[in-house]
Design an enzyme around this catalytic site. Structure first.
Site, PDB file in Angstrom:
ATOM      1  N   SER A 289       0.859  -1.202   0.000  1.00 64.04           N
ATOM      2  CA  SER A 289       0.000   0.000   0.000  1.00 64.04           C
ATOM      3  C   SER A 289       0.882   1.233   0.000  1.00 64.04           C
ATOM      4  O   SER A 289       2.025   1.207   0.474  1.00 64.04           O
ATOM      5  CB  SER A 289      -0.876   0.018   1.258  1.00 64.04           C
ATOM      6  OG  SER A 289      -1.435   1.294   1.449  1.00 64.04           O
TER       7      SER A 289
ATOM      8  N   TYR B 237      -1.325  -0.865  10.200  1.00 68.68           N
ATOM      9  CA  TYR B 237      -1.432  -1.121   8.756  1.00 68.68           C
ATOM     10  C   TYR B 237      -0.138  -0.737   8.036  1.00 68.68           C
ATOM     11  O   TYR B 237       0.368  -1.497   7.194  1.00 68.68           O
ATOM     12  CB  TYR B 237      -2.619  -0.321   8.213  1.00 68.68           C
ATOM     13  CG  TYR B 237      -2.993  -0.574   6.784  1.00 68.68           C
ATOM     14  CD1 TYR B 237      -3.751  -1.695   6.431  1.00 68.68           C
ATOM     15  CD2 TYR B 237      -2.625   0.305   5.769  1.00 68.68           C
ATOM     16  CE1 TYR B 237      -4.125  -1.922   5.115  1.00 68.68           C
ATOM     17  CE2 TYR B 237      -2.991   0.097   4.451  1.00 68.68           C
ATOM     18  CZ  TYR B 237      -3.742  -1.020   4.127  1.00 68.68           C
ATOM     19  OH  TYR B 237      -4.109  -1.242   2.816  1.00 68.68           O
TER      20      TYR B 237
HETATM   21  P1  NAP Z   1     -11.702  -5.454   0.932  1.00 70.99           P
HETATM   22  O1  NAP Z   1     -12.747  -4.946   0.003  1.00 70.99           O
HETATM   23  O2  NAP Z   1     -11.879  -5.240   2.392  1.00 70.99           O
HETATM   24  O3  NAP Z   1     -11.500  -7.008   0.635  1.00 70.99           O
HETATM   25  C1  NAP Z   1     -10.602  -7.768   1.382  1.00 70.99           C
HETATM   26  C2  NAP Z   1     -11.046  -9.204   1.329  1.00 70.99           C
HETATM   27  O4  NAP Z   1     -10.152  -9.963   2.158  1.00 70.99           O
HETATM   28  C3  NAP Z   1     -12.458  -9.424   1.891  1.00 70.99           C
HETATM   29  O5  NAP Z   1     -13.204 -10.234   1.009  1.00 70.99           O
HETATM   30  C4  NAP Z   1     -12.197 -10.124   3.217  1.00 70.99           C
HETATM   31  O6  NAP Z   1     -13.194 -11.078   3.551  1.00 70.99           O
HETATM   32  C5  NAP Z   1     -10.906 -10.867   2.926  1.00 70.99           C
HETATM   33  N1  NAP Z   1     -10.215 -11.206   4.162  1.00 70.99           N
HETATM   34  C6  NAP Z   1     -10.026 -10.425   5.251  1.00 70.99           C
HETATM   35  N2  NAP Z   1      -9.381 -11.084   6.210  1.00 70.99           N
HETATM   36  C7  NAP Z   1      -9.156 -12.330   5.721  1.00 70.99           C
HETATM   37  C8  NAP Z   1      -8.526 -13.491   6.258  1.00 70.99           C
HETATM   38  N3  NAP Z   1      -8.024 -13.499   7.503  1.00 70.99           N
HETATM   39  N4  NAP Z   1      -8.468 -14.595   5.503  1.00 70.99           N
HETATM   40  C9  NAP Z   1      -9.011 -14.626   4.252  1.00 70.99           C
HETATM   41  N5  NAP Z   1      -9.607 -13.559   3.696  1.00 70.99           N
HETATM   42  C10 NAP Z   1      -9.685 -12.419   4.425  1.00 70.99           C
HETATM   43  O7  NAP Z   1     -10.265  -4.846   0.566  1.00 70.99           O
HETATM   44  P2  NAP Z   1      -9.757  -4.173  -0.795  1.00 70.99           P
HETATM   45  O8  NAP Z   1     -10.011  -2.718  -0.698  1.00 70.99           O
HETATM   46  O9  NAP Z   1     -10.190  -4.924  -1.975  1.00 70.99           O
HETATM   47  O10 NAP Z   1      -8.171  -4.354  -0.580  1.00 70.99           O
HETATM   48  C11 NAP Z   1      -7.495  -5.528  -1.001  1.00 70.99           C
HETATM   49  C12 NAP Z   1      -6.018  -5.388  -0.649  1.00 70.99           C
HETATM   50  O11 NAP Z   1      -5.499  -4.190  -1.198  1.00 70.99           O
HETATM   51  C13 NAP Z   1      -5.755  -5.307   0.857  1.00 70.99           C
HETATM   52  O12 NAP Z   1      -4.557  -5.976   1.173  1.00 70.99           O
HETATM   53  C14 NAP Z   1      -5.590  -3.814   1.093  1.00 70.99           C
HETATM   54  O13 NAP Z   1      -4.819  -3.540   2.230  1.00 70.99           O
HETATM   55  C15 NAP Z   1      -4.910  -3.396  -0.188  1.00 70.99           C
HETATM   56  N6  NAP Z   1      -5.090  -1.983  -0.533  1.00 70.99           N
HETATM   57  C16 NAP Z   1      -6.326  -1.508  -0.871  1.00 70.99           C
HETATM   58  C17 NAP Z   1      -6.464  -0.160  -1.188  1.00 70.99           C
HETATM   59  C18 NAP Z   1      -7.806   0.415  -1.609  1.00 70.99           C
HETATM   60  O14 NAP Z   1      -7.877   1.633  -1.840  1.00 70.99           O
HETATM   61  N7  NAP Z   1      -8.855  -0.377  -1.721  1.00 70.99           N
HETATM   62  C19 NAP Z   1      -5.354   0.680  -1.148  1.00 70.99           C
HETATM   63  C20 NAP Z   1      -4.111   0.155  -0.787  1.00 70.99           C
HETATM   64  C21 NAP Z   1      -3.991  -1.187  -0.493  1.00 70.99           C
HETATM   65  P3  NAP Z   1     -14.454 -10.705   4.499  1.00 70.99           P
HETATM   66  O15 NAP Z   1     -14.970  -9.401   4.018  1.00 70.99           O
HETATM   67  O16 NAP Z   1     -15.357 -11.847   4.289  1.00 70.99           O
HETATM   68  O17 NAP Z   1     -13.896 -10.615   5.889  1.00 70.99           O
END
Ligand code: NAP
Length: 252
Positions: free
Chosen positions: A150, A162
């Site tokens: 990130s 984080y």
């Molecule tokens: P998200 O919408 O919250 O999706 C994350 C997914 O991971 C959810 O389906 C969640 O399942 C699953 N998850 C959480 N804990 C878990 C575990 N212990 N074991 C297995 N699955 C698990 O997140 P996102 O925004 O798509 O982000 C995805 C990645 O990109 C993350 O690593 C995040 O830190 C990174 N990121 C995102 C952004 C952004 O702007 N979106 C920016 C920088 C980095 P449940 O919902 O069922 O718990």
């Protein structure tokens, strides 16, 4: 790597970036192993991947739990007979200040608030990569690991836990690229900035405007743009040990 017919594990595939990366990979002919905690979402995404024309299976697993990860990786290897790629995407946020002054008292970030994020975002990446690369080495067929870091890895207010985890993920990416090259395994990362997901879709327009006004490109990134970077890493056989910054120019 030619993605067609390759078996790629995507953690956190139930929604957001993981979901889009799975669909975009399925469109390119990859066989997807979809990992998440929510079965309903996994069933839906498996159908979407199959509609895109590729074999897809789902695995309910907690990336922070050692035996759960071991079971998921063994099962995937048995089901598909090979594992060619892993996208360490599952992640959580538990934002808060390290200390906060309120009504004359000092509130502290709890150990559990720290630990829960470290467990999923850092230890989860370690466990999944350890198990998957052990299988890849056993099969002697190489592979690619993609970690989702990130922009916050540089340090961000309210994100002690984080930022520490995402900086760790960036460092592990470099270590693993150096260590695993002897097994013909590449490792690289993507560091997204603000990406439009279901979560940001629910935000107030004023808050979104404030967020995007500081991005040089004046908009959030899309999940498809992150998937495009993942496909680039998979396909480009000379890309390893580096981090693609996908933040519209935001990082200083
Ligand atoms: P998200 O919408 O919250 O999706 C994350 C997914 O991971 C959810 O389906 C969640 O399942 C699953 N998850 C959480 N804990 C878990 C575990 N212990 N074991 C297995 N699955 C698990 O997140 P996102 O925004 O798509 O982000 C995805 C990645 O990109 C993350 O690593 C995040 O830190 C990174 N990121 C995102 C952004 C952004 O702007 N979106 C920016 C920088 C980095 P449940 O919902 O069922 O718990």
């Amino acid at each position: 790597m030619n993605i067609e017919n390759k078996v790629i594990i995507i953690t956190g595939a139930g929604q957001g970036l993981g979901r889009t990366m799975a669909i975009e990979l399925a469109k390119k002919g990859a066989k997807t192993a979809l990992v998440d905690l929510n079965e309903e979402k996994l069933i839906e995404i498996r159908e979407l991947c199959e509609k895109a024309g590729s074999e897809a299976r789902y695995y309910l697993a907690n990336v922070a739990d050692e035996s759960s990860v071991e079971g998921m990786v063994n099962q995937t290897a048995n089901d598909f007979g090979q594992i060619d790629g892993l996208i360490n995407n599952a992640g959580i946020l538990r934002d808060g200040l390290l200390i906060k002054a309120k009504d004359g008292e000092i509130n502290k970030m709890s150990l559990s608030q720290w630990q829960s994020v470290i467990d999923v975002n850092l230890t989860g990446v370690f466990l999944c990569t350890r198990e998957v690369t052990a299988k890849m080495a056993e099969h002697n067929n190489g592979g690619v690991i993609i970690n989702i870091s990130s922009i916050s890895r540089a340090g961000n207010i309210g994100q002690t836990n984080y930022s520490a985890a995402k900086a760790g993920v960036a460092a592990m990416t470099v270590s693993w690229a150096k260590e695993l090259a002897r097994f013909n395994i590449r490792c690289a990362a993507i560091a997204p900035g603000f990406i439009a997901t279901d979560m940001t879709a629910g935000m107030k327009p004023e808050a979104l405007e404030r967020m995007t006004s500081v991005i040089p490109l004046k908009r959030m990134g899309t999940c498809e743009e992150i998937a495009h970077s993942a496909i680039y890493i998979l396909e480009n056989d000379y890309y390893s040990g580096r981090i693609i910054e996908m933040d519209g120019g935001l990082r200083l």
